[in-house]
Design an enzyme around this catalytic site. Structure first.
Site, short mmCIF file in Angstrom:
data_model
loop_
_atom_site.label_atom_id
_atom_site.label_comp_id
_atom_site.label_asym_id
_atom_site.label_seq_id
_atom_site.Cartn_x
_atom_site.Cartn_y
_atom_site.Cartn_z
N ASP A 31 1.01 -1.10 0.13
CA ASP A 31 0.04 0.13 0.10
C ASP A 31 0.95 1.30 0.04
OD1 ASP A 31 -3.17 0.60 0.91
OD2 ASP A 31 -1.69 2.11 1.08
N ASN A 87 -13.00 -3.09 2.45
CA ASN A 87 -14.00 -1.95 2.55
C ASN A 87 -15.16 -1.92 1.23
OD1 ASN A 87 -12.81 -0.78 4.91
ND2 ASN A 87 -11.27 0.11 3.40
N GLN A 94 -14.13 2.87 1.32
CA GLN A 94 -13.57 2.46 -0.05
C GLN A 94 -13.47 3.64 -0.96
OE1 GLN A 94 -15.62 -0.40 -2.11
NE2 GLN A 94 -14.23 -1.06 -3.60
N VAL A 96 -10.79 3.12 -3.73
CA VAL A 96 -10.52 2.58 -5.09
C VAL A 96 -11.53 1.40 -5.48
CG1 VAL A 96 -8.91 1.44 -6.37
CG2 VAL A 96 -8.08 2.86 -4.85
N HIS A 100 -10.30 -5.10 -3.39
CA HIS A 100 -9.14 -5.58 -2.83
C HIS A 100 -9.23 -5.95 -1.31
CE1 HIS A 100 -9.69 -1.07 -2.52
NE2 HIS A 100 -9.14 -1.28 -1.33
#
Ligand code: 5GP
Length: 116
Positions: A31, A87, A94, A96, A100
């Site tokens: 990340d 998320n 969230q 993006v 993921h």
């Protein structure tokens, strides 16, 4: 065709990232703004915007992502204590919209807290 996302651009090599794992179905990256000493993201190559958008056909892929998360955590040296977070939706944080799994670890957890 599904619209490109930040993560599909990383998968295609259009945007650089620290890739720590990849296979036929997913990649794992560091990340860019880690919230823990170890903060990795497991991302399917297939663009599924949110977990709520996954369908019955995605069952095997979702299982694969969980197994990959375990492998990646092990490889990162945090097999004994890590947390997986997904998320779903802006209201849950969230940012993006390409599914993921966050892998967070590398420091102690308080037993009852979901925070980090
Ligand atoms: P979300 O908030 O959608 O659950 O998580 C998105 C994550 O992607 C965030 O933790 C954020 O720091 C990370 N992120 C955003 N942009 C980039 C980027 O360009 N590269 C990498 N490696 N991570 C990113």
């Amino acid at each position: 065709m599904t619209e490109e996302t930040l993560f599909s651009k990383i998968i295609n090599g259009e945007i650089p990232a620290d890739i720590v794992y990849e296979d036929e179905y997913c990649i794992a990256i560091k990340d860019i703004a880690p919230k823990a000493p170890v903060h990795l993201l497991v991302i399917p190559r297939k663009i599924i915007p949110r977990i709520i958008d996954a369908e019955a056909d995605d069952q095997a892929l979702l299982g694969h992502l969980m197994l990959a998360a375990g492998k990646v955590a092990e490889q990162a040296g945090i097999a004994d204590a890590f947390r997986l977070i997904v998320n779903n939706g802006a209201g849950a944080g969230q940012t993006v919209f390409h599914l993921h799994i966050h892998i967070l670890g590398g420091k102690g957890f308080s037993e009852s807290s979901l925070g980090f």
